[in-house]
Design a protein around this motif. Structure first.
Motif, mmCIF file in Angstrom:
data_model
loop_
_atom_site.group_PDB
_atom_site.id
_atom_site.type_symbol
_atom_site.label_atom_id
_atom_site.label_comp_id
_atom_site.label_asym_id
_atom_site.label_seq_id
_atom_site.Cartn_x
_atom_site.Cartn_y
_atom_site.Cartn_z
ATOM 1 N N ASP A 112 -38.022 31.186 91.199
ATOM 2 C CA ASP A 112 -38.792 30.217 90.335
ATOM 3 C C ASP A 112 -40.226 30.412 90.271
ATOM 4 O OD1 ASP A 112 -36.146 28.649 90.313
ATOM 5 O OD2 ASP A 112 -36.325 27.483 92.104
ATOM 6 N N ASP A 113 -40.773 29.420 91.234
ATOM 7 C CA ASP A 113 -42.417 29.643 90.783
ATOM 8 C C ASP A 113 -42.941 30.142 91.940
ATOM 9 O OD1 ASP A 113 -42.423 28.199 88.334
ATOM 10 O OD2 ASP A 113 -42.282 26.263 89.452
ATOM 11 N N LYS A 114 -42.158 31.046 92.685
ATOM 12 C CA LYS A 114 -43.011 31.748 93.956
ATOM 13 C C LYS A 114 -42.511 33.300 93.877
ATOM 14 C CE LYS A 114 -43.201 31.506 99.077
ATOM 15 N NZ LYS A 114 -42.603 30.918 100.139
ATOM 16 N N ILE A 115 -43.677 34.045 94.251
ATOM 17 C CA ILE A 115 -43.422 35.403 94.346
ATOM 18 C C ILE A 115 -42.893 35.592 95.802
ATOM 19 C CG2 ILE A 115 -44.874 37.823 94.644
ATOM 20 C CD1 ILE A 115 -46.658 36.660 92.675
ATOM 21 N N VAL A 116 -41.973 36.282 95.768
ATOM 22 C CA VAL A 116 -40.983 36.610 97.067
ATOM 23 C C VAL A 116 -41.280 38.004 97.530
ATOM 24 C CG1 VAL A 116 -39.607 34.629 96.657
ATOM 25 C CG2 VAL A 116 -39.017 36.990 96.080
ATOM 26 N N TRP A 117 -41.983 38.669 96.692
ATOM 27 C CA TRP A 117 -42.261 40.187 97.121
ATOM 28 C C TRP A 117 -42.830 40.174 98.302
ATOM 29 C CZ3 TRP A 117 -40.269 44.645 95.907
ATOM 30 C CH2 TRP A 117 -41.209 45.793 96.157
ATOM 31 N N SER A 118 -42.254 41.059 99.304
ATOM 32 C CA SER A 118 -42.939 40.734 100.563
ATOM 33 C C SER A 118 -44.046 41.651 101.104
ATOM 34 C CB SER A 118 -41.857 41.046 101.865
ATOM 35 O OG SER A 118 -41.204 42.244 101.691
ATOM 36 N N GLN A 119 -44.075 42.852 100.303
ATOM 37 C CA GLN A 119 -45.202 43.793 100.586
ATOM 38 C C GLN A 119 -46.446 43.593 99.658
ATOM 39 O OE1 GLN A 119 -43.744 47.793 99.893
ATOM 40 N NE2 GLN A 119 -41.676 47.032 100.384
ATOM 41 N N PRO A 120 -47.716 44.076 100.211
ATOM 42 C CA PRO A 120 -48.889 43.914 99.614
ATOM 43 C C PRO A 120 -48.944 44.533 98.262
ATOM 44 C CG PRO A 120 -49.355 44.493 101.932
ATOM 45 C CD PRO A 120 -47.884 44.726 101.423
ATOM 46 N N LEU A 121 -49.424 43.630 97.288
ATOM 47 C CA LEU A 121 -49.545 44.033 95.831
ATOM 48 C C LEU A 121 -50.583 45.050 95.730
ATOM 49 C CD1 LEU A 121 -49.248 40.729 93.677
ATOM 50 C CD2 LEU A 121 -47.520 42.480 94.029
ATOM 51 N N LEU A 122 -50.456 46.231 94.718
ATOM 52 C CA LEU A 122 -51.345 47.334 94.750
ATOM 53 C C LEU A 122 -52.824 46.792 94.064
ATOM 54 C CD1 LEU A 122 -49.137 50.104 93.381
ATOM 55 C CD2 LEU A 122 -49.589 49.822 95.778
ATOM 56 N N GLY A 123 -53.835 47.536 94.577
ATOM 57 C CA GLY A 123 -55.245 47.483 94.146
ATOM 58 C C GLY A 123 -55.615 45.938 94.298
ATOM 59 N N PRO A 124 -56.818 45.705 93.636
ATOM 60 C CA PRO A 124 -57.415 44.489 93.764
ATOM 61 C C PRO A 124 -56.395 43.316 93.333
ATOM 62 C CG PRO A 124 -58.836 45.969 92.817
ATOM 63 C CD PRO A 124 -57.469 46.657 92.783
ATOM 64 N N LEU A 125 -56.747 42.074 93.823
ATOM 65 C CA LEU A 125 -55.969 41.019 93.326
ATOM 66 C C LEU A 125 -56.205 40.599 91.855
ATOM 67 C CD1 LEU A 125 -56.600 38.471 96.360
ATOM 68 C CD2 LEU A 125 -54.389 39.771 95.621
ATOM 69 N N LEU A 126 -55.136 40.538 90.990
ATOM 70 C CA LEU A 126 -55.188 40.359 89.656
ATOM 71 C C LEU A 126 -55.797 39.133 89.472
ATOM 72 C CD1 LEU A 126 -54.598 41.228 86.742
ATOM 73 C CD2 LEU A 126 -52.430 39.917 86.869
ATOM 74 N N GLY A 127 -56.900 39.196 88.747
ATOM 75 C CA GLY A 127 -57.634 37.725 88.402
ATOM 76 C C GLY A 127 -59.013 37.557 89.212
ATOM 77 N N GLU A 128 -59.210 38.505 90.094
ATOM 78 C CA GLU A 128 -60.366 38.367 91.067
ATOM 79 C C GLU A 128 -61.123 39.457 90.886
ATOM 80 O OE1 GLU A 128 -61.027 35.773 93.159
ATOM 81 O OE2 GLU A 128 -59.193 34.829 92.664
ATOM 82 N N PRO A 129 -62.466 39.265 90.910
ATOM 83 C CA PRO A 129 -63.666 40.303 90.791
ATOM 84 C C PRO A 129 -63.824 40.933 91.807
ATOM 85 C CG PRO A 129 -64.747 38.238 91.219
ATOM 86 C CD PRO A 129 -63.439 37.916 91.046
#
Length: 480
Positions: free
Chosen positions: A147-164
Motif C-alpha cells: 500500500d502506501d508504506k515501505i516495508v523493506w526492513s534494511q537501511p536503503l543504500l546511500g544518502p536519503l533520496l530527496g535530501e541534500p
C-alpha cells in the motif's frame, strides 16, 4: 539505474507497446513488452510495471559475459524503485505492492482486493521474471512496499533520496565557473557531467553550451562530483556484484546536486537556477524534485528507466536534446528520429513543459551548434535565437592565413573547416564527428579572436557570425 544512464529494463503491462531505446554509453536497450494471452489474463486486475535486465541475460546466454555465475545474488533496492514509489506507485489505487530482486529489478502491482493478495501477486510475478536471469535460480524476490508504506526492513543504500548532502559543498567551491561577459548574472546553470570522472575539465562540446549560456547572462558552475568521497566510477550496466557501489554513487550525486541548488539559492534567493546535464548526469537531473527554472538534458533517455519515471516537478520546463547519430542510445546504425522519439517517449514529452529536439549529424557529445537546437534553447530562455548559418568569404587568403592553410590545414582530417575574419584573422578546426561541428567551432574560435583570447563569442540575440567561411573539408567555398 547505472552510473552512466539506466539499466536495460522490462516494463510489462496491458497497455505496453514494443520499442527499443537505451540511454546507456554502451549499446543496450530498454524494451517495452506487449503482454498477451495468458500473461494478459493474469494482469486483468492490476497494472504491472517490471524492470528487468534483458541485454545482460542475452549476452550471458551467448557466453559473452564473464564473471557471472548462476549463484544467489543479494537483493538491493535501487534508485528506480525509490523514484517509482514516490511517483508512479503513489498514483495507484486500491491495494498495491512493489517487489524487488537483484540488480535493481522491480515490479509493481495495484488494484487488488486485499493487501495480502497484492503482496502474493507481486512476489509471484517477480519470481517468474527472476528465473530468466543468470542469478535467478538461487536468488529470490522481496517485498519493498505494501500500500502506501515501505516495508523493506534494511537501511536503503546511500544518502536519503530527496535530501541534500550536509555542508561543506566542496564540488561547488571547486567548480569551473563561466561568468557572464557583462558581469550581470540573470541566472545560474548547474552543469552535471556524465558517469566518467571529468579528469581534464569540460570537453569542447560542453563548452559550446557554457559559452552560449554565458553570453545570455547565465553563470555556469561545472561540478566535478568526485570532489566529494565517491565510489569508484562505474559506467555501463550494473550487475549484482557492483550494484551496491553504483546505487551509492548515483544517490550521492543526487544529494550533491540538491545541496548545490540549496547553496546557490541561499546566496541569491531571487536568481533562477537551471540544470544542464549530459548522459548519466541526465538521470541525476530527472531525479531532482527542486523548484527550478528549467532543465537542458543532453544524450539521455526520457525518464529514469522508462518514460514518465521521474521526480521533476510538472511545472519545471525540460528540454531533451538527442543526437541523431547517438550510438549510445540506439542500436548499430539506427538513427534517432522524431518518429522514434514520439514512439518511445510518448505524449508526456509533447506537453507545455516537456519538449525535445533532435540534432542532425550529432552523436553522444551533442553541441549546441544546430539551428533547431539553438532555437529551442533560446525559446526556453525566452529570447531571440542566434543565426548559425555562415556567410561565405570573398577573396583569396593572404599572409599567415595562406601559409597555415597550405602547410597545416590541408593535412588535417576531412571533417574540418577554415574561416577568416574581417581584420585578416583566421581560425580552423578539425577532428569533430560531424562537418557541422567543425564549421561552427571554427566560426566560434574566430569570433573569440576578434574580441581577444579571453573574450566571448557574441551569440547576440538575433545576431550572426562575424567571421566568414573559406573552406569546408578540402573544398574552398569562398568566392576568390
Amino acid at each position: 539505474m547505472t552510473t552512466t544512464d539506466q539499466n536495460n529494463r522490462y516494463r510489462s503491462g496491458t497497455a505496453a507497446s514494443a520499442a527499443a531505446f537505451s540511454s546507456l554509453p554502451i549499446t543496450e536497450f530498454s524494451i517495452l513488452v506487449v503482454v498477451t494471452g495468458a500473461a494478459m489474463n493474469r494482469c486483468l486486475d492490476s497494472r504491472v510495471y517490471w524492470s528487468l535486465t534483458l541485454a545482460i541475460v542475452l549476452l550471458w546466454g551467448l557466453g559473452l559475459v564473464s564473471g557471472l555465475v548462476a549463484r544467489a545474488a543479494e537483493t538491493i533496492p535501487g534508485i528506480e524503485v525509490e523514484i517509482a514509489f514516490r511517483s508512479l506507485y503513489a498514483k495507484e489505487k486500491k491495494h498495491k505492492a512493489i517487489a524487488i530482486s537483484p540488480a535493481g529489478a522491480w515490479l509493481m502491482v495495484s488494484g487488488l482486493r486485499t493487501v495480502e493478495k497484492a503482496r502474493q501477486k507481486a512476489l509471484r510475478d517477480c519470481a517468474y521474471w527472476l528465473r530468466k536471469t543468470p542469478w535467478g535460480r538461487d536468488s529470490k524476490c522481496d517485498v519493498f512496499a505494501l500500500d502506501d508504506k515501505i516495508v523493506w526492513s534494511q537501511p536503503l543504500l546511500g544518502p536519503l533520496l530527496g535530501e541534500p548532502l550536509p555542508p561543506p559543498d566542496v564540488p561547488l567551491g571547486k567548480a569551473r565557473k563561466y561568468y557572464p561577459d557583462n558581469g550581470k548574472v540573470r541566472g545560474f546553470v548547474l552543469a552535471l557531467h556524465g558517469c566518467s570522472k571529468p579528469w581534464a575539465g569540460p570537453m569542447p562540446f560542453e563548452e559550446s553550451w557554457f559559452y552560449f549560456f554565458r553570453a545570455r547572462g547565465l553563470q555556469v558552475f561545472y561540478l566535478n562530483s568526485y570532489d566529494d568521497p565517491m565510489p569508484n566510477e562505474k559506467c555501463g550496466w550494473a550487475d549484482p556484484a557492483r550494484f551496491d557501489d553504483v546505487t551509492r554513487g548515483n544517490k550521492t550525486r543526487i544529494a550533491q546536486a540538491k545541496r548545490s541548488i540549496g547553496e546557490l539559492r541561499k546566496r541569491n534567493p531571487e536568481v533562477p537556477i537551471y540544470i544542464w546535464s549530459h548522459s548519466g548526469g541526465g538521470n541525476i537531473a530527472q531525479s531532482l524534485d527542486d523548484d527550478l527554472a528549467g532543465m537542458f538534458i543532453v544524450g539521455t533517455k526520457c525518464g529514469v528507466g522508462f518514460p514518465t519515471l521521474e521526480l521533476v516537478r510538472p511545472n519545471v520546463p525540460v528540454l531533451f536534446i538527442f543526437g541523431a547519430d547517438d550510438d549510445r542510445l540506439v542500436k548499430g546504425n539506427t538513427k534517432i528520429t522524431p518518429k522514434l522519439i514520439n514512439k518511445v517517449c510518448g505524449s508526456y514529452y509533447r506537453s507545455k513543459t516537456r519538449k525535445w529536439v533532435v540534432a542532425s549529424e550529432a552523436g553522444h557529445l551533442t553541441t549546441i551548434w544546430r539551428q533547431n537546437v539553438l532555437d529551442a534553447v533560446s525559446a526556453m530562455l525566452g529570447e531571440k535565437s542566434f543565426q548559425l548559418k555562415p556567410l561565405l568569404a570573398e577573396g583569396a587568403l593572404q599572409g599567415e592565413a595562406r601559409r597555415k592553410f597550405d602547410k597545416e590545414y590541408r593535412f588535417l582530417p576531412v571533417k574540418k573547416a577554415f574561416v577568416i575574419g574581417p581584420d585578416g584573422s583566421f581560425s580552423f578546426s578539425s577532428s569533430w564527428n560531424s562537418q557541422e561541428d567543425a564549421i561552427q567551432h571554427a566560426l566560434y574560435e574566430c569570433a573569440r579572436r576578434l574580441r581577444g583570447a579571453e573574450a566571448l563569442a557574441s551569440y547576440a540575440e538575433g545576431g550572426v557570425q562575424p567571421c566568414r567561411l573559406y573552406a569546408v573539408g578540402d573544398k574552398v567555398v569562398a568566392a576568390e
